[in-house]
Design a protein around this motif. Structure first.
Motif, PDB file in Angstrom:
ATOM      1  N   CYS A 130       0.847  -1.194   0.000  1.00  0.00           N
ATOM      2  CA  CYS A 130       0.000   0.000   0.000  1.00  0.00           C
ATOM      3  C   CYS A 130       0.883   1.244   0.000  1.00  0.00           C
ATOM      4  CB  CYS A 130      -0.907   0.003   1.215  1.00  0.00           C
ATOM      5  SG  CYS A 130      -1.831   1.535   1.354  1.00  0.00           S
ATOM      6  N   CYS A 133      -0.257   3.217   3.631  1.00  0.00           N
ATOM      7  CA  CYS A 133      -0.005   2.733   4.995  1.00  0.00           C
ATOM      8  C   CYS A 133       1.058   1.644   5.066  1.00  0.00           C
ATOM      9  CB  CYS A 133      -1.298   2.265   5.654  1.00  0.00           C
ATOM     10  SG  CYS A 133      -1.939   0.716   4.999  1.00  0.00           S
ATOM     11  N   CYS A 147      -6.035  -1.145  -1.060  1.00  0.00           N
ATOM     12  CA  CYS A 147      -5.700  -1.590   0.292  1.00  0.00           C
ATOM     13  C   CYS A 147      -6.978  -1.858   1.086  1.00  0.00           C
ATOM     14  CB  CYS A 147      -4.872  -0.510   0.980  1.00  0.00           C
ATOM     15  SG  CYS A 147      -4.466  -0.877   2.691  1.00  0.00           S
ATOM     16  N   CYS A 150      -6.884   0.839   4.236  1.00  0.00           N
ATOM     17  CA  CYS A 150      -7.113   2.279   4.098  1.00  0.00           C
ATOM     18  C   CYS A 150      -7.694   2.669   2.733  1.00  0.00           C
ATOM     19  CB  CYS A 150      -5.823   3.053   4.376  1.00  0.00           C
ATOM     20  SG  CYS A 150      -4.630   2.944   3.044  1.00  0.00           S
TER      21      CYS A 150
END
Ligand code: ZN
Length: 211
Positions: A130, A133, A147, A150
């Motif tokens: 990702c 994050c 992701c 998030c």
């Protein structure tokens, strides 16, 4: 302070496992990779030096690693888990020197995380990260490149390919694996060929009583 050393083949899951130990057993994670990146980011004197070494295509030498590590190590009050150091026999000896100098490190356990080469290659070739994050996924599970934590985009890292992996793997065999002999009966090997739950269970058995 107690000190756990992680010795892991590339793609064996070192990052995930050190995060687990850090969170659950209250160890401070010291990663030499992170320390070097931080110095560059903060643009310190040593950071400038590291940047020029890396951009010239050279490897950061043990003297620089020692300087950056010692600075961080001196600030540490809690138990520590070492990730990326020692990577060579010379660095292991350096750690012993620091131990003598400060007289407060107790190299408690050396955790060797091993993985079958073919499984590692398969993971590398399917790895998605990702952008936001840093969570790691597998192309085999993710369908839409988003992701699940998030919602941001997932990308393949440029160096996640078989050639780079084999380079790192061979360096590991040549330079880092001999450390297992150096640390002798402190070494515990965990195989990361199965699920994360199994690995966590192994780690728990190992660290029981350390909470
Ligand atoms: Zn994310």
């Amino acid at each position: 302070m107690k000190c756990i050393i992680l010795i892991a083949a590339p793609a064996a899951g070192k990052g995930t496992i050190s995060k687990y130990i850090e969170d659950k057993y209250n160890y401070k994670h010291i990663s030499t990779g992170d320390l070097l990146r931080n110095e560059i980011k903060k643009n310190t004197e040593i950071g400038k030096k590291i940047k020029s070494i890396i951009s010239s295509g050279s490897l950061v030498g043990d003297d620089v690693i020692k300087e950056v590590f010692e600075k961080e190590f001196k600030k540490s009050k809690s138990n520590i888990i070492l990730d990326g150091i020692p990577r060579t026999l010379a660095q292991a000896k350096m750690l012993d020197e620091l131990d003598k100098e400060y007289d407060n490190i107790e190299i408690d356990k050396v955790i060797h995380i091993d993985i079958d080469k073919e499984i590692a290659i398969d993971r590398i070739e399917n790895r998605l990260i990702c952008e936001n994050c840093g969570s790691v996924f597998s192309k085999k599970v993710i369908k839409d490149s988003k992701c699940t934590k998030c919602g941001d985009n997932l990308v393949s890292r440029e160096d996640d390919n078989k050639e780079t992996f084999l380079d790192r793997y061979n360096t590991f065999l040549k330079e880092t694996k001999p450390l297992l002999k150096y640390y002798g009966d402190k070494v515990i090997t965990i195989y990361n060929n199965s699920t994360l739950e199994d690995i966590y269970k192994n780690v728990d058995e190992l660290l029981e009583g350390d909470e």
